[in-house]
Design an enzyme around this catalytic site. Structure first.
Site, PDB file in Angstrom:
ATOM      1  N   ARG A 152      11.842   8.739   5.857  1.00 33.72           N
ATOM      2  CA  ARG A 152      11.476   9.939   5.106  1.00 33.72           C
ATOM      3  C   ARG A 152      12.398  10.078   3.898  1.00 33.72           C
ATOM      4  O   ARG A 152      13.611   9.857   3.991  1.00 33.72           O
ATOM      5  CB  ARG A 152      11.573  11.197   5.974  1.00 33.72           C
ATOM      6  N   ASP A 199      11.027   2.951   0.415  1.00 32.85           N
ATOM      7  CA  ASP A 199       9.578   3.109   0.524  1.00 32.85           C
ATOM      8  C   ASP A 199       9.191   4.583   0.478  1.00 32.85           C
ATOM      9  O   ASP A 199       8.008   4.902   0.446  1.00 32.85           O
ATOM     10  CB  ASP A 199       9.074   2.489   1.829  1.00 32.85           C
ATOM     11  N   GLU A 245       8.456  12.853  -3.541  1.00 30.56           N
ATOM     12  CA  GLU A 245       7.277  11.997  -3.737  1.00 30.56           C
ATOM     13  C   GLU A 245       5.965  12.777  -3.776  1.00 30.56           C
ATOM     14  O   GLU A 245       4.958  12.262  -4.264  1.00 30.56           O
ATOM     15  CB  GLU A 245       7.202  10.941  -2.640  1.00 30.56           C
ATOM     16  N   HIS A 260       5.416   4.348  -0.222  1.00 31.00           N
ATOM     17  CA  HIS A 260       5.208   4.883   1.130  1.00 31.00           C
ATOM     18  C   HIS A 260       4.122   4.067   1.847  1.00 31.00           C
ATOM     19  O   HIS A 260       3.176   4.637   2.403  1.00 31.00           O
ATOM     20  CB  HIS A 260       4.817   6.364   1.075  1.00 31.00           C
TER      21      HIS A 260
END
Length: 330
Positions: free
Chosen positions: A233, A257, A262, A294
């Site tokens: 996260r 990632d 985001e 992600h």
């Protein structure tokens, strides 16, 4: 019954339609659930949301006013849902409590090796027919130390891969995982793990207690040539503090990632727009940083499991059953 699904990718749509075939119709939308798009759900008793949906109190009240009674979120995380408001409204909320941990663990290792062996830089060079090796030197992983923050299912899968590399294993978690101990993992406090590890990978959930678990103080404990990977996260890492350390020339590599800001950026095409997020814009300029969108969970295996569980969650709701995936009612 027709179910409305938000945030459905082109790859996911045929899988979702096939899974519900013969049971319910599913209408798939690419748009994410937000305050602006929630009114689209008027008249739908069941809606399905994606991990990046914004299910705050206002959104939930809009959904309830339109007749929505059940939300089936297609993800494990649910920090984007105001569960308190959902309870007040008498809504049912479910999630996917489990899917392939290997999808995320393997991708975390892909990020680690990409920054360690300078894969992105090498690929960009060879596209221009530049085949020099300068600046591409990495390190063997065998014999080095990996620190795994969070040793649940994904952390364990990541650890098994590290064990295959022949690495020394350090772990940190509120509860020790016997499978990791059997592999030779030594559990230590967070400070020792950060200071002793050549590679640090994050696999803890985002909670109040883990928000910015990698802050400026934690970053200063890490070795100058360490590699940091976050496939869990975005809020686990204080990105501004990370950028400050990167500007000082620290770390052999960083693979991300996820990103704490985001929402409204990831999963969307922003290539023709001005970049408004100065931190993200600066982050992607560092040659030792790889940022992906992600996508760690995004395999046919994991997405298939997520969809199958979502179908089961809908069936449970209609039958008046609860399961381990039911968040509300609790």
């Amino acid at each position: 019954m027709e179910i409305l699904a938000f945030g459905v990718t082109a790859d996911e749509k045929p899988l979702l339609e096939r899974a519900f075939a013969g049971q319910h119709e599913v209408r798939c939308l690419e748009v994410f659930m937000t305050e602006d798009t929630a009114p689209i759900a008027a008249g739908y008793e069941i809606v399905s949301s994606s991990v990046n949906a914004d299910l705050n109190g206002r959104v939930l009240r809009t959904l309830a006013a339109g007749g929505t009674k059940m939300i089936a979120q297609r993800s494990t995380g649910f920090n984007n849902i105001d569960l308190g408001v959902a309870r007040q409204l008498g809504m049912s909320v479910s999630r996917v409590s489990y899917y392939s941990p290997y999808s995320v663990a393997e991708f975390a290792w892909a990020l680690a090796m990409a920054v360690n062996r300078r894969i992105v830089r090498a690929s960009n060079r060879t596209r221009d027919f530049d085949f020099r090796l300068n600046g591409l030197m990495g390190r063997d992983m065998r014999g080095r130390t990996v620190g795994v923050l969070g040793t649940g299912k994904i952390g364990e899968a990541f650890t098994r891969i590290a064990h295959g590399f022949g690495m020394n294993l350090l772990g940190w978690d509120v509860v020790q995982n016997p499978a990791c101990v059997e592999l030779g993992m030594k559990y230590v406090d967070k400070g020792e793990l950060l200071a002793s590890s050549d590679l640090i990978s994050l696999h803890v959930p985002l909670l109040d207690s883990t928000h910015h678990i990698i802050d400026s103080a934690a970053l200063r404990l890490m070795r100058d040539d360490a590699i940091l990977v976050n496939s869990s996260r975005g809020g686990l890492v204080d990105t501004d503090a990370l950028v400050a350390e990167l500007r000082a020339g620290r770390f052999a590599g960083v693979g991300l990632d996820v990103y704490e800001a985001e929402a409204g950026v990831f999963f969307l095409d922003k290539s023709l727009e001005a970049v408004e997020d100065d931190t993200l814009a600066r982050l992607v300029t560092f040659p030792n940083v790889v940022v992906t969108s992600h996508q760690a969970y995004y395999t046919t295996d994991a997405v298939g499991q997520i969809i199958d569980t979502t179908v089961a969650n809908v069936a449970d709701y209609l039958a008046g059953r609860r399961s381990e995936n039911t968040l509300v009612p609790d």
